[in-house]
Design an enzyme around this catalytic site. Structure first.
Site, PDB file in Angstrom:
ATOM      1  N   TRP A 149      42.290  60.703  32.085  1.00 59.19           N
ATOM      2  CA  TRP A 149      42.977  60.814  33.288  1.00 59.19           C
ATOM      3  C   TRP A 149      43.010  59.311  34.048  1.00 59.19           C
ATOM      4  O   TRP A 149      43.653  59.160  35.170  1.00 59.19           O
ATOM      5  CB  TRP A 149      42.784  61.853  34.438  1.00 59.19           C
ATOM      6  CG  TRP A 149      41.062  62.287  34.517  1.00 59.19           C
ATOM      7  CD1 TRP A 149      40.382  61.502  35.328  1.00 59.19           C
ATOM      8  CD2 TRP A 149      40.647  63.235  33.650  1.00 59.19           C
ATOM      9  NE1 TRP A 149      39.149  62.178  34.865  1.00 59.19           N
ATOM     10  CE2 TRP A 149      39.152  63.152  33.792  1.00 59.19           C
ATOM     11  CE3 TRP A 149      40.729  63.982  32.350  1.00 59.19           C
ATOM     12  CZ2 TRP A 149      38.209  63.796  33.337  1.00 59.19           C
ATOM     13  CZ3 TRP A 149      39.844  64.683  31.894  1.00 59.19           C
ATOM     14  CH2 TRP A 149      38.462  64.914  32.451  1.00 59.19           C
ATOM     15  N   HIS A 180      41.932  46.648  32.695  1.00 64.07           N
ATOM     16  CA  HIS A 180      41.430  45.464  33.568  1.00 64.07           C
ATOM     17  C   HIS A 180      41.769  44.236  32.249  1.00 64.07           C
ATOM     18  O   HIS A 180      41.982  44.544  31.253  1.00 64.07           O
ATOM     19  CB  HIS A 180      40.173  45.749  34.165  1.00 64.07           C
ATOM     20  CG  HIS A 180      39.249  46.085  32.988  1.00 64.07           C
ATOM     21  ND1 HIS A 180      37.835  46.124  33.453  1.00 64.07           N
ATOM     22  CD2 HIS A 180      39.063  46.325  31.726  1.00 64.07           C
ATOM     23  CE1 HIS A 180      37.319  46.533  32.521  1.00 64.07           C
ATOM     24  NE2 HIS A 180      37.805  46.503  31.378  1.00 64.07           N
ATOM     25  N   ARG A 206      46.848  51.871  34.759  1.00 66.88           N
ATOM     26  CA  ARG A 206      46.036  52.899  34.841  1.00 66.88           C
ATOM     27  C   ARG A 206      46.623  53.991  35.143  1.00 66.88           C
ATOM     28  O   ARG A 206      47.837  54.105  36.006  1.00 66.88           O
ATOM     29  CB  ARG A 206      44.957  52.581  36.259  1.00 66.88           C
ATOM     30  CG  ARG A 206      43.800  51.521  35.885  1.00 66.88           C
ATOM     31  CD  ARG A 206      43.068  51.318  36.835  1.00 66.88           C
ATOM     32  NE  ARG A 206      42.452  50.067  36.625  1.00 66.88           N
ATOM     33  CZ  ARG A 206      41.411  49.551  37.293  1.00 66.88           C
ATOM     34  NH1 ARG A 206      41.117  50.050  38.441  1.00 66.88           N
ATOM     35  NH2 ARG A 206      40.833  48.470  37.105  1.00 66.88           N
ATOM     36  N   GLN A 220      46.193  41.632  37.227  1.00 65.60           N
ATOM     37  CA  GLN A 220      44.840  41.234  37.726  1.00 65.60           C
ATOM     38  C   GLN A 220      44.795  39.868  37.385  1.00 65.60           C
ATOM     39  O   GLN A 220      45.372  39.093  36.453  1.00 65.60           O
ATOM     40  CB  GLN A 220      43.774  41.894  37.098  1.00 65.60           C
ATOM     41  CG  GLN A 220      43.684  43.284  37.587  1.00 65.60           C
ATOM     42  CD  GLN A 220      42.337  44.057  37.111  1.00 65.60           C
ATOM     43  OE1 GLN A 220      41.804  43.704  36.032  1.00 65.60           O
ATOM     44  NE2 GLN A 220      41.887  45.084  37.820  1.00 65.60           N
ATOM     45  N   VAL A 263      28.449  43.367  34.765  1.00 68.94           N
ATOM     46  CA  VAL A 263      27.710  42.366  35.651  1.00 68.94           C
ATOM     47  C   VAL A 263      26.511  42.851  36.298  1.00 68.94           C
ATOM     48  O   VAL A 263      26.324  44.024  36.474  1.00 68.94           O
ATOM     49  CB  VAL A 263      28.646  42.021  36.810  1.00 68.94           C
ATOM     50  CG1 VAL A 263      29.803  41.252  36.408  1.00 68.94           C
ATOM     51  CG2 VAL A 263      29.095  43.202  37.731  1.00 68.94           C
ATOM     52  N   ALA A 307      31.643  36.276  36.828  1.00 71.10           N
ATOM     53  CA  ALA A 307      32.907  36.628  36.501  1.00 71.10           C
ATOM     54  C   ALA A 307      33.670  37.431  37.811  1.00 71.10           C
ATOM     55  O   ALA A 307      32.644  37.875  38.619  1.00 71.10           O
ATOM     56  CB  ALA A 307      32.789  37.922  35.350  1.00 71.10           C
TER      57      ALA A 307
HETATM   58  C1  FA5 Z   1      37.778  45.767  37.705  1.00 69.43           C
HETATM   59  O1  FA5 Z   1      39.084  46.112  37.073  1.00 69.43           O
HETATM   60  C2  FA5 Z   1      37.090  44.966  37.370  1.00 69.43           C
HETATM   61  N1  FA5 Z   1      37.188  44.677  35.806  1.00 69.43           N
HETATM   62  C3  FA5 Z   1      36.869  43.624  37.967  1.00 69.43           C
HETATM   63  C4  FA5 Z   1      35.710  42.801  37.824  1.00 69.43           C
HETATM   64  C5  FA5 Z   1      35.974  41.757  36.930  1.00 69.43           C
HETATM   65  C6  FA5 Z   1      34.346  42.921  38.034  1.00 69.43           C
HETATM   66  C7  FA5 Z   1      34.697  41.032  36.779  1.00 69.43           C
HETATM   67  C8  FA5 Z   1      33.197  42.242  37.968  1.00 69.43           C
HETATM   68  C9  FA5 Z   1      33.433  41.091  36.978  1.00 69.43           C
HETATM   69  P1  FA5 Z   1      38.408  47.238  40.018  1.00 69.43           P
HETATM   70  O2  FA5 Z   1      38.790  48.510  39.260  1.00 69.43           O
HETATM   71  O3  FA5 Z   1      37.761  47.535  41.294  1.00 69.43           O
HETATM   72  O4  FA5 Z   1      37.542  46.305  39.181  1.00 69.43           O
HETATM   73  O5  FA5 Z   1      39.683  46.302  40.369  1.00 69.43           O
HETATM   74  C10 FA5 Z   1      39.986  45.294  40.522  1.00 69.43           C
HETATM   75  C11 FA5 Z   1      41.112  44.870  41.523  1.00 69.43           C
HETATM   76  O6  FA5 Z   1      42.227  45.391  41.003  1.00 69.43           O
HETATM   77  C12 FA5 Z   1      40.948  45.701  42.772  1.00 69.43           C
HETATM   78  O7  FA5 Z   1      40.089  44.951  43.807  1.00 69.43           O
HETATM   79  C13 FA5 Z   1      42.451  45.826  43.235  1.00 69.43           C
HETATM   80  O8  FA5 Z   1      42.598  44.616  43.978  1.00 69.43           O
HETATM   81  C14 FA5 Z   1      43.091  46.028  42.155  1.00 69.43           C
HETATM   82  N2  FA5 Z   1      43.356  47.302  41.739  1.00 69.43           N
HETATM   83  C15 FA5 Z   1      42.682  48.406  41.250  1.00 69.43           C
HETATM   84  N3  FA5 Z   1      43.417  49.388  41.048  1.00 69.43           N
HETATM   85  C16 FA5 Z   1      44.601  49.251  41.474  1.00 69.43           C
HETATM   86  C17 FA5 Z   1      45.847  50.104  41.385  1.00 69.43           C
HETATM   87  N4  FA5 Z   1      45.969  51.194  41.138  1.00 69.43           N
HETATM   88  N5  FA5 Z   1      47.158  49.465  41.929  1.00 69.43           N
HETATM   89  C18 FA5 Z   1      46.998  48.184  42.240  1.00 69.43           C
HETATM   90  N6  FA5 Z   1      45.634  47.312  42.414  1.00 69.43           N
HETATM   91  C19 FA5 Z   1      44.678  47.966  41.856  1.00 69.43           C
END
Ligand code: FA5
Length: 339
Positions: A149, A180, A206, A220, A263, A307
């Protein structure tokens, strides 16, 4: 000979003055027709002396050939309606010019700021292996992000032969749409010797319910900096510098402890606009975990780094006060044309 010359000049002049294909055809008959001037002259040549034949023959034939070509050419010109009928006073057709999508504009802005801080740009595939997306990033087997999911799994799988997957103990590798941009950290570190610093823009996926701030497909930008003495203060400086430049104002920052398996320590970065009330969460970040460095065979006693990963849509929404993330993907030109 001079009479031929005169005839030739007359013919060319008349042709130049011809205003229609019909007129050019008339001239062809006059000169080259069965009773035409040149045809007659050629026929008359038969009666002439050897010397005259020798001297006039080639000249007449060359003239006939030249006139034939010129008439053909002139007919072509005269029948080209496009130019003949061109009306300068008619209103033109307006060409519709495309423009960059707001997300492309914002992505370019972000990348340009990092380039000016000496980061280079790397990219990776959108269809990714489980190894790069999860295992190599120290994300445990039973982590909830791996569930059906949260992740779009692909049906195909591959026997492990390729040495990309050697460090995983699995027999078969599964594939997915990357959740990601972090797997590109792994791909880049495997291929390059530190020190380096890169940003990685890209589309991610996602499997989740959409709402005003969540899409199933979004973008991203990953950042990665590896060196001999990179520390958390460097991360803090780069991130604050980036956000102040991106929004063009001095913001307030909050670095909250957070957990990402790749991290250690990990932080979540919040910003507050000048005069604003609310803290807004904008990215995840931290110091690259030693297990990640081990997975890519970089000596973690010699090298370390930070990172980060930020959401492009969320930043575009803040900068341009866009209330709903779904507007980016609705294809409504009234929205797109405002950028
Ligand atoms: C990550 O995806 C980690 N890979 C980030 C990271 C990289 C952490 C390197 C440490 C070191 P996260 O799931 O929080 O983390 O997503 C990162 C960013 O993607 C969020 O802050 C948000 O801005 C964006 N994001 C996440 N999910 C969604 C979504 N469904 N729709 C739009 N933006 C989103």
């Amino acid at each position: 000979m001079s009479d031929y010359k005169k005839i030739k000049e007359e013919a060319i002049q008349a042709l130049r003055e011809a205003k229609s294909v019909e007129r050019a055809e008339e001239l062809r008959v006059v000169y080259l027709g069965r009773k035409g001037v040149i045809t007659t002259a050629l026929r008359a040549l038969a009666e002439k002396s050897i010397e005259e034949k020798r001297s006039d023959g080639p000249e007449l034939n060359a003239f006939r050939k030249e006139l034939e070509d010129r008439i053909k050419e002139r007919k072509k010109e005269l029948s080209f309606k496009g130019v003949a009928n061109f009306d300068l006073t008619m209103p033109g057709k307006k060409l519709k010019r495309g423009s960059l999508h707001p997300l492309s504009i914002v992505e370019k802005e972000i990348v340009a700021i990092f380039k000016s801080m000496n980061f280079s740009v790397a990219e990776g595939p959108e269809a990714e292996s489980e190894y790069y997306n999860f295992d190599a990033l120290n994300i445990p087997e039973n982590h909830p992000a791996r569930e059906m999911w949260d992740t779009f799994w692909l049906e195909s799988s591959q026997k492990i032969s390729d040495n990309n997957f050697k460090s995983s103990n699995k027999k078969v590798e599964k594939f997915l749409m990357r959740t990601h941009t972090s797997p590109v950290q792994i791909r880049f570190m495997k291929e390059n010797k530190p020190p380096f610093q890169i940003v990685v823009p890209g589309r991610v996926f996602r499997y989740e319910a959409t709402d005003m701030s969540h899409e199933i497909n979004f973008h991203q930008i990953e950042g990665l900096s590896i060196g001999r003495s990179i520390n958390l203060a460097n991360l803090k400086f780069i991130i604050e510098e980036f956000f102040n430049r991106f929004f063009g104002k001095k913001l307030e920052f909050r670095f909250r402890p957070s957990y990402f398996p790749f991290v250690e320590p990990g932080v979540e970065v919040d910003i507050k606009m000048p005069g604003g009330e609310k803290w807004l969460e904008v990215m995840g970040a931290g110091m690259v975990h030693k297990n990640v460095l081990k997975a890519v065979k970089i000596d973690e006693r010699e090298w370390q780094g930070f990172a980060f990963g930020m959401g492009v849509e969320r930043l575009a929404m803040l900068k341009y006060k866009i209330p709903d993330i779904r507007m980016f993907y609705a294809g409504d030109l009234r929205f797109i044309r405002q950028f």
